[in-house]
Write a protein that holds these residues in place. Structure first.
Motif, PDB file in Angstrom:
ATOM      1  N   PHE A   1      41.058  25.155  24.400  1.00  0.00           N
ATOM      2  CA  PHE A   1      39.725  24.558  24.359  1.00  0.00           C
ATOM      3  C   PHE A   1      39.874  23.041  24.345  1.00  0.00           C
ATOM      4  CE2 PHE A   1      37.063  28.131  23.653  1.00  0.00           C
ATOM      5  CZ  PHE A   1      35.756  27.662  23.642  1.00  0.00           C
TER       6      PHE A   1
ATOM      7  N   THR B   1      32.108  14.586  32.403  1.00  0.00           N
ATOM      8  CA  THR B   1      30.994  15.057  33.253  1.00  0.00           C
ATOM      9  C   THR B   1      29.662  14.606  32.659  1.00  0.00           C
ATOM     10  OG1 THR B   1      32.282  16.994  33.854  1.00  0.00           O
ATOM     11  CG2 THR B   1      29.924  17.128  34.255  1.00  0.00           C
TER      12      THR B   1
ATOM     13  N   GLY C   1      38.999  21.598  27.744  1.00  0.00           N
ATOM     14  CA  GLY C   1      37.572  21.367  27.575  1.00  0.00           C
ATOM     15  C   GLY C   1      37.197  19.992  27.086  1.00  0.00           C
TER      16      GLY C   1
ATOM     17  N   PRO D   1      34.683  22.228  41.994  1.00  0.00           N
ATOM     18  CA  PRO D   1      34.992  21.474  40.769  1.00  0.00           C
ATOM     19  C   PRO D   1      35.593  22.359  39.674  1.00  0.00           C
ATOM     20  CG  PRO D   1      32.629  21.807  40.961  1.00  0.00           C
ATOM     21  CD  PRO D   1      33.242  22.262  42.261  1.00  0.00           C
ATOM     22  N   PHE D   2      35.272  23.655  39.688  1.00  0.00           N
ATOM     23  CA  PHE D   2      35.829  24.567  38.678  1.00  0.00           C
ATOM     24  C   PHE D   2      36.939  25.431  39.279  1.00  0.00           C
ATOM     25  CE2 PHE D   2      31.496  23.873  36.896  1.00  0.00           C
ATOM     26  CZ  PHE D   2      31.859  23.448  35.615  1.00  0.00           C
ATOM     27  N   GLY D   3      37.480  25.044  40.412  1.00  0.00           N
ATOM     28  CA  GLY D   3      38.480  25.860  41.076  1.00  0.00           C
ATOM     29  C   GLY D   3      37.803  27.042  41.749  1.00  0.00           C
ATOM     30  N   ALA D   4      38.589  28.045  42.121  1.00  0.00           N
ATOM     31  CA  ALA D   4      38.010  29.234  42.765  1.00  0.00           C
ATOM     32  C   ALA D   4      38.988  30.391  42.623  1.00  0.00           C
ATOM     33  CB  ALA D   4      37.742  28.945  44.244  1.00  0.00           C
TER      34      ALA D   4
ATOM     35  N   ARG E   1      43.742  37.173  30.265  1.00  0.00           N
ATOM     36  CA  ARG E   1      42.432  36.810  30.841  1.00  0.00           C
ATOM     37  C   ARG E   1      41.469  37.998  30.683  1.00  0.00           C
ATOM     38  NH1 ARG E   1      40.439  32.310  34.833  1.00  0.00           N
ATOM     39  NH2 ARG E   1      38.438  33.191  35.331  1.00  0.00           N
TER      40      ARG E   1
ATOM     41  N   TRP F   1      49.467  36.593  31.943  1.00  0.00           N
ATOM     42  CA  TRP F   1      48.207  35.879  32.179  1.00  0.00           C
ATOM     43  C   TRP F   1      47.078  36.858  32.481  1.00  0.00           C
ATOM     44  CZ3 TRP F   1      45.758  36.225  37.003  1.00  0.00           C
ATOM     45  CH2 TRP F   1      44.504  35.593  37.032  1.00  0.00           C
TER      46      TRP F   1
ATOM     47  N   CYS G   1      38.061  28.231  36.561  1.00  0.00           N
ATOM     48  CA  CYS G   1      37.847  27.798  35.178  1.00  0.00           C
ATOM     49  C   CYS G   1      37.269  28.933  34.358  1.00  0.00           C
ATOM     50  CB  CYS G   1      36.887  26.603  35.159  1.00  0.00           C
ATOM     51  SG  CYS G   1      36.550  26.053  33.486  1.00  0.00           S
TER      52      CYS G   1
ATOM     53  N   ARG H   1      48.629  25.119  42.235  1.00  0.00           N
ATOM     54  CA  ARG H   1      49.086  26.504  42.292  1.00  0.00           C
ATOM     55  C   ARG H   1      50.574  26.440  42.600  1.00  0.00           C
ATOM     56  NH1 ARG H   1      44.875  27.476  40.705  1.00  0.00           N
ATOM     57  NH2 ARG H   1      43.368  29.053  41.321  1.00  0.00           N
TER      58      ARG H   1
ATOM     59  N   ARG I   1      41.714  32.689  39.247  1.00  0.00           N
ATOM     60  CA  ARG I   1      42.229  31.744  38.247  1.00  0.00           C
ATOM     61  C   ARG I   1      41.314  30.539  38.102  1.00  0.00           C
ATOM     62  NH1 ARG I   1      48.326  31.709  36.088  1.00  0.00           N
ATOM     63  NH2 ARG I   1      47.462  30.940  34.152  1.00  0.00           N
TER      64      ARG I   1
ATOM     65  N   PHE J   1      45.914  28.682  30.513  1.00  0.00           N
ATOM     66  CA  PHE J   1      46.074  27.787  31.660  1.00  0.00           C
ATOM     67  C   PHE J   1      47.508  27.821  32.206  1.00  0.00           C
ATOM     68  CE2 PHE J   1      46.260  23.777  33.963  1.00  0.00           C
ATOM     69  CZ  PHE J   1      44.994  23.689  34.513  1.00  0.00           C
TER      70      PHE J   1
ATOM     71  N   PHE K   1      36.023  28.853  31.285  1.00  0.00           N
ATOM     72  CA  PHE K   1      34.879  28.560  30.424  1.00  0.00           C
ATOM     73  C   PHE K   1      33.831  27.691  31.109  1.00  0.00           C
ATOM     74  CE2 PHE K   1      37.159  30.257  26.818  1.00  0.00           C
ATOM     75  CZ  PHE K   1      36.110  30.852  26.139  1.00  0.00           C
TER      76      PHE K   1
ATOM     77  N   ARG L   1      50.484  28.623  38.066  1.00  0.00           N
ATOM     78  CA  ARG L   1      50.441  27.158  38.266  1.00  0.00           C
ATOM     79  C   ARG L   1      51.829  26.527  38.166  1.00  0.00           C
ATOM     80  NH1 ARG L   1      45.600  27.855  35.289  1.00  0.00           N
ATOM     81  NH2 ARG L   1      43.895  27.611  36.763  1.00  0.00           N
TER      82      ARG L   1
HETATM   83  C1  HEM Z   1      32.976  20.279  33.322  1.00  0.00           C
HETATM   84  C2  HEM Z   1      33.936  20.866  32.664  1.00  0.00           C
HETATM   85  C3  HEM Z   1      35.123  21.574  33.278  1.00  0.00           C
HETATM   86  C4  HEM Z   1      35.654  21.489  34.531  1.00  0.00           C
HETATM   87  C5  HEM Z   1      35.160  20.654  35.705  1.00  0.00           C
HETATM   88  C6  HEM Z   1      36.798  22.376  34.575  1.00  0.00           C
HETATM   89  C7  HEM Z   1      37.609  22.556  35.690  1.00  0.00           C
HETATM   90  C8  HEM Z   1      38.661  23.446  35.741  1.00  0.00           C
HETATM   91  C9  HEM Z   1      39.519  23.613  36.884  1.00  0.00           C
HETATM   92  C10 HEM Z   1      39.425  22.835  38.196  1.00  0.00           C
HETATM   93  C11 HEM Z   1      40.410  24.568  36.567  1.00  0.00           C
HETATM   94  C12 HEM Z   1      41.514  25.082  37.491  1.00  0.00           C
HETATM   95  C13 HEM Z   1      40.900  26.134  38.370  1.00  0.00           C
HETATM   96  C14 HEM Z   1      41.813  26.696  39.403  1.00  0.00           C
HETATM   97  O1  HEM Z   1      43.033  26.503  39.302  1.00  0.00           O
HETATM   98  O2  HEM Z   1      41.298  27.368  40.344  1.00  0.00           O
HETATM   99  C15 HEM Z   1      40.123  25.038  35.236  1.00  0.00           C
HETATM  100  C16 HEM Z   1      40.802  26.044  34.592  1.00  0.00           C
HETATM  101  C17 HEM Z   1      40.573  26.383  33.284  1.00  0.00           C
HETATM  102  N1  HEM Z   1      39.607  25.868  32.438  1.00  0.00           N
HETATM  103 FE1  HEM Z   1      38.198  24.510  32.923  1.00  0.00          FE
HETATM  104  N2  HEM Z   1      36.932  22.972  33.360  1.00  0.00           N
HETATM  105  C18 HEM Z   1      35.934  22.515  32.537  1.00  0.00           C
HETATM  106  C19 HEM Z   1      35.708  22.866  31.230  1.00  0.00           C
HETATM  107  C20 HEM Z   1      36.437  23.793  30.533  1.00  0.00           C
HETATM  108  C21 HEM Z   1      36.218  24.145  29.146  1.00  0.00           C
HETATM  109  C22 HEM Z   1      35.104  23.590  28.258  1.00  0.00           C
HETATM  110  C23 HEM Z   1      37.168  25.063  28.826  1.00  0.00           C
HETATM  111  C24 HEM Z   1      37.438  25.738  27.525  1.00  0.00           C
HETATM  112  C25 HEM Z   1      36.691  25.653  26.532  1.00  0.00           C
HETATM  113  C26 HEM Z   1      37.954  25.318  30.013  1.00  0.00           C
HETATM  114  C27 HEM Z   1      38.990  26.216  30.082  1.00  0.00           C
HETATM  115  C28 HEM Z   1      39.740  26.461  31.212  1.00  0.00           C
HETATM  116  C29 HEM Z   1      40.831  27.436  31.251  1.00  0.00           C
HETATM  117  C30 HEM Z   1      41.305  28.309  30.095  1.00  0.00           C
HETATM  118  C31 HEM Z   1      41.346  27.391  32.548  1.00  0.00           C
HETATM  119  C32 HEM Z   1      42.510  28.212  33.082  1.00  0.00           C
HETATM  120  C33 HEM Z   1      42.019  29.558  33.554  1.00  0.00           C
HETATM  121  C34 HEM Z   1      43.115  30.481  34.017  1.00  0.00           C
HETATM  122  O3  HEM Z   1      44.177  30.024  34.427  1.00  0.00           O
HETATM  123  O4  HEM Z   1      42.891  31.699  33.944  1.00  0.00           O
HETATM  124  N3  HEM Z   1      37.495  24.516  31.024  1.00  0.00           N
HETATM  125  N4  HEM Z   1      39.061  24.316  34.739  1.00  0.00           N
END
Ligand code: HEM
Length: 508
Positions: A309, A320, A313, A444-447, A129, A125, A452, A383, A450, A118, A454, A102
């Motif tokens: 977290f 949401t 998080g 919404p959670f990426g794809a 992971r 990384w 999300c 990215r 890398r 992150f 959690f 990133r």
């Molecule tokens: C509705 C709730 C959440 C949404 C919509 C969300 C969304 C996202 C998005 C868009 C990314 C970037 C994905 C990408 O670059 O492709 C991400 C990464 C990440 N999220 Fe979430 N997230 C949520 C909740 C959480 C929670 C609760 C945690 C931890 C407890 C968390 C931990 C992480 C981590 C650690 C990454 C980085 C992963 C990596 O780089 O390997 N997220 N999230």
């Protein structure tokens, strides 16, 4: 003489920007009309526009011109914005090795909390992971569910007491406290109960981590523009008191558990195991060829993973859940349908909300899915190009180090992919309809690798809270909510100005 030198300096800076703002044009990539010195943002110092909204505006413009991508400028910094879902999918998934990081600043020495999953890059990384992945198993999530449910029960009890005293309740603040309690319990192993004690140190430190003073902003300018100088000066992303508080909490908890052989079914326990062994299941997931994969985590590495977290998080899950409540408060038919589903499912589980029961709530899943479409907590994400890339079928190249922005909000409110995008319609995610969603348009959670980390935990946290609210209350929108919703211009998250006010009525 001084005036002359100053004049030369101003001209030099102007010419520098003029040249910088022509980068995309020279490459043959479409661009807007950047202005000196801000580029394509409206005065970012005064924060006149939310970043998510701005990127959506650029996305809409690029779509109206039928572009597949467009180039942008933030001051003199360049960013590449892909618009075509196929290209976005390639960047996130198929050609991931060209975009595996990133490009976020982290500094393990001066600012240990910044070196979390992150932000960290490359092999480090990848190994981290892989190490943390077992934290994600259904058995581990089931264990954490009981902790989450306790926090949700405490929240619903408080709302029940409050609703007897006052007609309307602002739910974003309540859900922020719920998120804080879940994070405190699951990631830090604390019973912080900020629901009853909003001034608890854990909540105050969490709030401070998300607040930027003028001093913080200036520090960030140095960190982003001159990272090596920032390292030399020992500048950290977070204030010193925040860093020492969270490091202290993790150290004390880990030492206490190790000394007293205390075990709990939370994320902290997984960090204790990783600090001791370097793996969660002895011998599993280890590949001897990968340098530090089997190495135990240091105390600071463990603290940074607990801290993520908080960062990733906290607001994402609470906003949401708030928007789901808001949409159900506006639409009593949807509210009734979810409640009926929960009541029917609970009958199978002796009237108790269990992990297995929660997993069966399909319509509730659809409601949260639609909430994440309409209000993605990360309306844009990043990215960085890690290996020179040629956009397939073109001569356009993205150079190593180039920032790439993924326009999540733009895609998810694009009428071509989601007709009538402003309408909240959970049916878009029914079994019959979800197969029709164009690949790469709902993220919404990426794809990709890398995405999300959690995501399932976030869904459990949101579903548990919503299920308990629906069981306990009938609710409707309060007149105190300012409609149409206007978003805060600070930050990236879509946060409504004035909050979200709901009228709760206890069910008989
Ligand atoms: C509705 C709730 C959440 C949404 C919509 C969300 C969304 C996202 C998005 C868009 C990314 C970037 C994905 C990408 O670059 O492709 C991400 C990464 C990440 N999220 Fe979430 N997230 C949520 C909740 C959480 C929670 C609760 C945690 C931890 C407890 C968390 C931990 C992480 C981590 C650690 C990454 C980085 C992963 C990596 O780089 O390997 N997220 N999230």
């Amino acid at each position: 003489m001084v005036v002359f030198i100053l004049l030369l300096l101003v001209i030099a800076v102007f010419l520098y920007f003029k040249h910088a703002h022509g980068y995309w044009k020279r490459l043959g990539v479409p661009q807007l009309q950047p202005s000196f010195p801000f580029g394509d943002m409206k005065n970012p110092i005064l924060r006149k526009q939310n970043m998510g909204d701005k990127i959506k505006e650029v996305y809409d413009h690029a779509r109206s011109k039928n572009y597949d991508y467009i180039g942008l400028y933030f001051f003199s910094r360049k960013a590449f914005l892909p618009v075509n879902p196929e290209l976005i999918k390639n960047i996130l998934v198929k050609d991931f090795h060209h975009f595996s990081d990133r490009g976020i600043h982290y500094d393990e020495v001066n600012d240990p909390l910044s070196a979390h999953l992150f932000s960290i890059a490359g092999t480090k990384w990848k190994n981290l992971r892989a190490k943390l992945t077992p934290a994600y198993s259904p058995v581990k999530l089931n264990g954490m569910f009981n902790i989450v449910r306790c926090c949700a029960e405490e929240m619903v009890q408080l709302v029940s007491e409050e609703s007897e005293k006052k007609a309307d309740i602002e739910i974003k603040e309540i859900l922020a406290r719920y998120s804080t309690d879940v994070i405190g319990c699951c990631a830090f192993g604390l019973d912080c109960n900020t629901m009853r004690d909003p001034q608890a140190e854990f909540r105050l430190m969490g709030k401070r981590a998300f607040t930027q003073t003028v001093g913080d902003l200036l520090k960030m300018v140095v960190i982003r523009s001159f990272p090596s100088l920032a390292r030399l000066l020992g500048f950290g992303v977070f204030p010193d008191n925040v860093t020492s508080f969270f490091r202290g909490v993790v150290k004390e908890t880990i030492e206490y558990r190790e000394k007293n052989n205390v075990e709990r079914k939370d994320f902290m326990q997984l960090l204790v195991a990783l600090k001791r062994n370097g793996s969660l299941e002895a011998g599993s997931n280890l590949n001897e060829n990968e340098s530090d994969l089997g190495k135990a985590l240091t105390m600071d590495e463990a603290a940074a993973q607990a801290f993520i977290f908080f960062l990733a998080g906290f607001e994402t899950t609470s906003t949401t859940t708030s928007y789901s409540l808001f949409e159900m408060a506006k639409n009593s038919a949807i509210q009734k349908r979810v409640r009926d589903e929960i009541l029917t499912t609970l009958k199978k589980y002796d009237g108790k909300l269990t992990y297995d029961g929660l997993m069966e709530l399909k319509y509730l899943d659809q409601v949260i899915g639609e909430t994440l479409r309409k209000y993605p907590p990360a309306p844009v994400f990043l990215r960085v190009c890690t290996e020179r890339y040629t956009v397939p079928g073109t001569k356009t190249t993205i150079e190593k180090g180039q920032t790439v922005l993924i326009p999540c909000l733009g895609l998810q409110r694009d009428p071509e992919y989601f007709p009538d995008p402003e309408t909240f319609d959970p049916e878009r995610f029914s079994d019959d309809n979800k197969g029709r969603i164009v690949d790469g348009t709902y993220i919404p959670f990426g794809a990709g690798p890398r995405n999300c980390f959690f995501m399932r935990f976030a869904m459990i946290q949101a579903k548990t809270a919503l299920a308990l609210y629906l069981l306990k209350f009938d609710f409707s929108l309060s007149g105190r909510t300012q409609l149409p919703l206007k978003m805060e211009t600070k930050g990236i998250i879509l946060a409504p100005v004035g909050g979200l006010w709901i009228h709760f009525k206890q069910r008989a």
